[in-house]
Design a protein around this motif. Structure first.
Motif, mmCIF file in Angstrom:
data_model
loop_
_atom_site.group_PDB
_atom_site.id
_atom_site.type_symbol
_atom_site.label_atom_id
_atom_site.label_comp_id
_atom_site.label_asym_id
_atom_site.label_seq_id
_atom_site.Cartn_x
_atom_site.Cartn_y
_atom_site.Cartn_z
ATOM 1 N N GLY A 481 -2.485 9.598 27.626
ATOM 2 C CA GLY A 481 -2.923 9.664 25.888
ATOM 3 C C GLY A 481 -2.319 8.208 25.177
ATOM 4 N N GLN A 482 -2.117 7.360 25.692
ATOM 5 C CA GLN A 482 -0.927 6.499 24.863
ATOM 6 C C GLN A 482 -2.497 6.207 23.288
ATOM 7 N N PRO A 483 -2.403 5.747 22.092
ATOM 8 C CA PRO A 483 -2.780 5.654 21.419
ATOM 9 C C PRO A 483 -3.713 4.033 21.433
ATOM 10 N N VAL A 484 -4.890 4.006 21.411
ATOM 11 C CA VAL A 484 -5.240 2.501 21.738
ATOM 12 C C VAL A 484 -5.906 1.841 20.575
ATOM 13 N N GLU A 485 -5.577 0.861 19.662
ATOM 14 C CA GLU A 485 -6.404 0.673 18.410
ATOM 15 C C GLU A 485 -7.068 -0.804 18.598
ATOM 16 N N VAL A 486 -8.147 -1.417 18.575
ATOM 17 C CA VAL A 486 -9.330 -1.959 18.342
ATOM 18 C C VAL A 486 -9.685 -2.179 17.634
ATOM 19 N N GLU A 487 -9.403 -4.499 17.186
ATOM 20 C CA GLU A 487 -9.834 -4.700 15.610
ATOM 21 C C GLU A 487 -11.178 -5.303 16.659
ATOM 22 N N ALA A 488 -12.588 -4.467 15.936
ATOM 23 C CA ALA A 488 -13.680 -4.778 16.075
ATOM 24 C C ALA A 488 -14.268 -5.650 15.526
ATOM 25 N N ASP A 489 -15.132 -6.884 15.487
ATOM 26 C CA ASP A 489 -16.307 -7.060 14.851
ATOM 27 C C ASP A 489 -16.963 -6.271 14.925
ATOM 28 N N MET A 490 -17.375 -5.627 15.492
ATOM 29 C CA MET A 490 -18.920 -5.015 15.544
ATOM 30 C C MET A 490 -19.010 -3.278 17.152
ATOM 31 N N VAL A 491 -19.153 -2.521 16.591
ATOM 32 C CA VAL A 491 -19.039 -1.191 17.276
ATOM 33 C C VAL A 491 -21.148 -0.726 17.526
ATOM 34 N N VAL A 492 -20.651 -0.821 18.658
ATOM 35 C CA VAL A 492 -22.365 0.178 19.543
ATOM 36 C C VAL A 492 -21.754 1.355 19.692
ATOM 37 N N LEU A 493 -22.536 2.588 18.906
ATOM 38 C CA LEU A 493 -22.015 3.780 19.442
ATOM 39 C C LEU A 493 -24.099 4.527 20.349
ATOM 40 N N ALA A 494 -23.088 4.742 21.433
ATOM 41 C CA ALA A 494 -24.375 5.658 22.786
ATOM 42 C C ALA A 494 -24.601 7.255 22.009
ATOM 43 N N THR A 495 -25.088 7.043 20.379
ATOM 44 C CA THR A 495 -25.593 8.214 20.038
ATOM 45 C C THR A 495 -26.351 9.492 21.390
#
Lengths: 667, 281
Positions: A481-495
């Motif tokens: 459960g370690q926190p993860v942070e990603v600096e992204a240029d784009m995010v795609v949600l599989a809604t």
């Protein structure tokens, strides 16, 4: 003198674990006219049915009560068994001890008492049953397919290829559905349009298929084999016979800023438009809501430029009346959009997009001609994050179910990205990878092993913008459960995949059931996955629940076989459980006084007028008459009739009264 | 309608400024606020980690006392107390057997007739409708409303505001002239009870909230929770040390902000008690 046999089923342990079946059998056996009361573990099995058949002959039974599950489940089974033993099938009644008793109560004496009461009502009822004969009705051999996506296309082609006529109705200007929007398809990565468009053309050219695009089902009446369907052909504002589809009007239209539905809002289209280059039919329509002429009363540029003078601004909607024998619902699904997610910015961030938008980005025919460019500034994203289960499997979002297709298309998206942006980094945040399907798991492994897509098991708590980057915060649950942070240029949600707009309305028009998520409901989750609870109406594709292409196509073929099977019969047999207006000798003819108050309340328009005339043609009396083909046996007219002239076969006033009295009286 | 108040431990200790500003507002708007007599600890974080009966009995006793006092509702300014009390009320409401059991423990009859409201609900109900003409110094600043965890979660129990992007404080603040900013840390963790055992974690987490609010131009952080306040305000020195920065953004209780807007003195609303200086122009 009635001789009633009562058969109590344990339903494995479904009933017997809660209800004391032996006690029920014993108590019921003491009732008047009950000559046999017995129990058995599986009454619906072959030995169980034989038990009933033998008892009918041995005890010379005049009526049978099977105390088991819901009549929805096995009433036809037991009625058939009775018929085979020579008893009129409508002398068999079912007491529902499972859904109405054992499944909803705890094991105790009161539950058994209730079971006894349920059986007693049916014993009293069946004493008043009388023999009924099935009704025969003709079949119209023409099918209606609602929806022109891949499921509808497959169903229409399969039915048409058996030699029967098909009418396909599609509400958008072109058939093709969501599949026409997809870039490439899993698990083979073949181009979606390349495999779809030939089928679209086949539909348009098939001699047995009549295609109505830009049209919707207005109303449906009637019943299996004999539906009366009204279809509204929305005005396309042009004469399709003259239009050559040259497309000049679409290039000259001054209104160019309408969000393009086909591109999922990532491009614009004019007011007169063809949705996409391979559209079928490849002729434009005018979107009257956005057309300058319809808004301001002047413009007409399209009319001026049209070389064949095909534009018709005053064209009205057209209503078609069709006789239809069977209906296939293939209205498909929709996806939740990014604005559904407050934690991901409510769609505020341009570079947070949904899966369908990514399909358009990756598609060679899309707004970027297949280059993966972020919508905000057209740059190639170097870090891209895919979020699986965006909304799905999340009771807090009201969507408890798995949308099924996202694991696979997300793997495909990440792959397509890596194939186009080699140096880029693709992350997929997921809950579980559900890759159950032929070659599916292998496909996901390829994404991980060959294309080096980084799978992180954990959910994304929030996405926000900071210094031009999208900060994606989540947890890696495999690393405790370690926190993860990603600096992204784009995010795609599989809604989440959800029911299509208008599904509820259509279900109500068709009188078919739907679930709490507004997906159409099948008649049985395992054994009747293609049928609905309304006879003659079938399901195909994602209108039932989110499905991928192979599943949609298989189900569509299944639905087509059901339709073809129906059309292979000369006439259909209907249950005779319909209403009847009494008749008697002249001069009374009937106790009906001819008020016809029953006519407006009948939901099925089944009440007609019958006139009795003297020899000189003078009207003696007009009374109500039920059309047995249309009547669905709902009983509304029975309740309304002021002179008690109408009764319902199988549920007569006397029978219902006997049931109520059975409950009120001690035994 | 009789409104009571349950202060809990914070409002008598580290959050006296909160207490003072609540009562100052009540006085300014002519609202009666009677303290629940003989009140006890709500159980805080400790009780429900140790013993379920205890975690229900402590709040149940407070609620039973409020009933006994004839209070139709009680305002619970501390978000943690509000959370514990509402959770208890919900649990006991849906399980009559448990309610009898807990009534036995506290040796008092608990019926569940007193409503529980948080400070924003109280403001919405009694203060904002009467704000017209009362605002002397409009609070014309960019603010970051910070909700923390306990005010809006779990949504199933509290059923208050939107859990992912709450708005209630933003709305109140805009009514007194402020400009609430959109920022993503509204409900992120401030470090909560680690304030004492792991100050470094609080410094990190609270620092993130402060850094983001400040970088987006907020001139103050508005809170409605004593724990959030102490982490963001009292721990500021540790935060600054941890981040190597000089964050100056003040942290103000929503009741103080309203009090200031209607012209109450800084002393009256406890503005002098802060660790980070508050200078509202």
């Amino acid at each position: 003198m009635a001789r009633i046999g009562v058969f109590i089923c344990h339903c494995g342990e479904n009933i017997s674990a809660t209800v004391d079946c032996a006690k029920v059998a014993e108590t019921i056996g003491k009732l008047r006219h009950v000559v046999l009361s017995t129990e058995y573990k599986y009454m619906c099995s072959d030995p169980g049915q034989t038990l009933i058949k033998d008892a009918i002959k041995e005890y010379n039974l005049t009526g049978v009560v099977v105390s088991a599950c819901s009549p929805r489940m096995h009433e036809p089974t037991f009625r058939r068994a009775c018929a085979e033993a020579g008893l009129n099938p409508y002398m068999c009644e079912m007491a529902n001890l499972r859904e109405h008793c054992s499944w909803v109560h705890e094991k105790n004496d009161i539950t058994t008492e209730k079971a006894i009461d349920i059986v007693r009502t049916q014993v009293e009822k069946v004493k008043l049953n009388y023999a009924l004969q099935p009704i025969k009705v003709p079949v119209t051999r023409r099918a209606l397919v609602i929806g022109g996506g891949i499921a509808g296309i497959q169903a229409a082609l399969d039915i048409a290829n058996t030699g029967h006529r098909v009418v396909m109705v599609e509400r958008s200007p072109s058939i093709g559905g969501h599949m026409s929007q997809l870039s490439e398809t899993f698990p083979t990565l073949d181009c979606s349009q390349c495999i779809l468009t030939p089928r679209m053309v086949e539909v348009a050219q098939h001699p047995n298929i009549t295609l109505y695009t830009y049209a919707e089902v207005e109303s449906v009446e009637g019943f299996i084999g004999n539906f009366k369907v009204k279809i509204r052909k929305k005005a396309k504002s042009l004469d399709e016979k003259i239009c050559t589809g040259c497309g000049l009007c679409t290039t000259k239209c001054p209104q160019k800023k309408i969000p393009n539905e086909f591109e999922q809002g990532m491009g614009n289209r004019p007011a007169i438009y063809i949705p996409f280059p391979q559209a079928v039919p490849n002729k434009p329509v005018i979107d009257r809501e956005n057309c300058t002429y319809y808004i301001k009363g002047k413009c007409k540029v399209c009319e001026i430029v049209c070389p064949t003078k095909a534009i018709r601004f005053d064209q009205p909607d057209e209503i078609l009346d069709l006789d239809i024998g069977a209906i296939v619902i293939a209205t498909g699904f929709d996806v939740k959009h990014a604005d559904f997610f407050p934690e991901y910015g409510y769609g505020k961030y341009k570079d947070v997009i949904d899966g369908l938008q990514f399909e358009r980005l990756a598609s060679a025919s899309g707004p970027t001609s297949g280059a993966i460019l972020r919508p905000s500034d057209g740059q190639v994203p170097k870090n891209i994050v895919f979020v699986a289960c965006a909304g799905s499997r999340d009771p807090a979002k009201g969507i408890e179910y798995c949308s099924k297709i996202c694991c696979m298309y997300t793997a495909k998206h990440a792959m397509l990205y890596k194939h186009k942006v080699h140096e880029g980094k693709a992350y997929i945040f997921y809950m579980d990878i559900r890759a159950a399907g032929k070659n599916y798991e292998e496909f996901v492994r390829r994404a991980i092993e060959e294309d080096h897509v980084e799978y992180v098991r954990g959910r994304i708590s929030t996405i926000y913008e900071k210094n031009g980057k999208l900060i994606v915060k989540g947890a890696d649950t495999l690393l405790g459960g370690q926190p993860v942070e990603v600096e992204a240029d784009m995010v795609v949600l599989a809604t989440a995949g959800v029911a299509n707009s208008g599904a509820e309305e259509l279900a109500q028009k068709l009188h078919v059931s739907y679930d709490s998520h507004k997906f159409f409901a099948e008649a049985h989750p395992k054994l009747k996955p293609v049928e609905t609870n309304t006879a003659g109406i079938f399901l195909a594709g994602a209108c039932q629940n989110p499905k991928d292409i192979p599943d949609s196509v298989s189900q569509a073929s299944g639905a087509a076989v059901k339709v073809a099977g129906l059309f292979s019969q000369d006439e259909l047999t209907r249950e005779p459980l319909v209403a009847q207006v009494n008749r008697m000798a002249p001069p009374l003819y009937s106790t009906c006084v001819g008020c016809f108050l029953c006519q407006p309340v009948c939901p099925y328009q089944a009440i007609e007028r019958e006139e009795f005339k003297a020899r000189d043609g003078k009207l003696i009396k007009a009374v109500a008459k039920i059309n047995e083909g249309l009547c669905q046996g709902c009983g509304t007219c029975v309740a309304l009739c002021r002179s008690k002239s109408i009764d319902l076969h199988g549920y007569s006033n006397q029978q219902v009264y006997a049931e109520v009295m059975a409950l009120l009286n001690e035994y | 309608m009789k409104t009571g108040i349950y202060p809990g431990c914070s409002l008598n200790g580290s959050a006296r400024d909160y207490n003072e500003s609540v009562f100052a507002l009540a006085e300014a708007f002519g609202l009666e606020l009677e303290q629940v007599s003989d009140w006890n600890c709500c159980g805080a974080t400790a009780a429900h980690n140790l013993n379920k009966d205890l975690s229900l009995a402590l709040p149940a006793r407070i609620l039973a006392l409020a009933e006994k006092n004839g209070m139709d509702e009680i305002i619970v300014p501390c978000a943690a107390c509000y959370n514990r009390l509402t959770l208890t009320q919900t649990e006991l409401r849906k399980d009559p057997e448990l309610r009898n059991h807990v009534s036995g423990i506290i040796e008092m009859d608990y019926k569940g007739t007193s409503g529980i409201i948080n400070v924003i609900e109280w403001i919405d109900k009694y203060i904002t409708p009467n704000l017209e003409g009362r605002i002397v110094i409009p609070y014309a600043h960019k603010v970051a409303c910070y909700y923390g965890c306990l005010l809006v979660r779990p949504h199933k129990v509290l059923n208050y505001d939107r859990p992912e992007d709450p708005q209630s404080m933003d709305l109140v603040m805009s009514k007194i002239g402020a400009e609430p900013i959109y920022y993503p840390f509204k409900t992120e963790c401030c470090g909560a009870g680690l304030s004492i055992s792991r100050t470094d974690i609080v410094s990190k987490l609270s620092g993130k909230i402060i850094e983001d609010a400040e970088s987006r131009g907020a001139e103050a952080i508005i809170v409605a929770c004593p724990m959030c306040h102490s982490n963001l305000d009292m721990r500021r020195n540790d935060i600054n040390k941890y981040w190597g920065k000089e964050f100056k953004i003040p942290v103000i209780f929503i009741t103080q902000a309203i009090g200031h807007a209607i012209g109450l003195t800084d002393k009256k609303i406890g503005l002098k008690r802060h660790f980070v200086d508050v200078k509202i122009s």
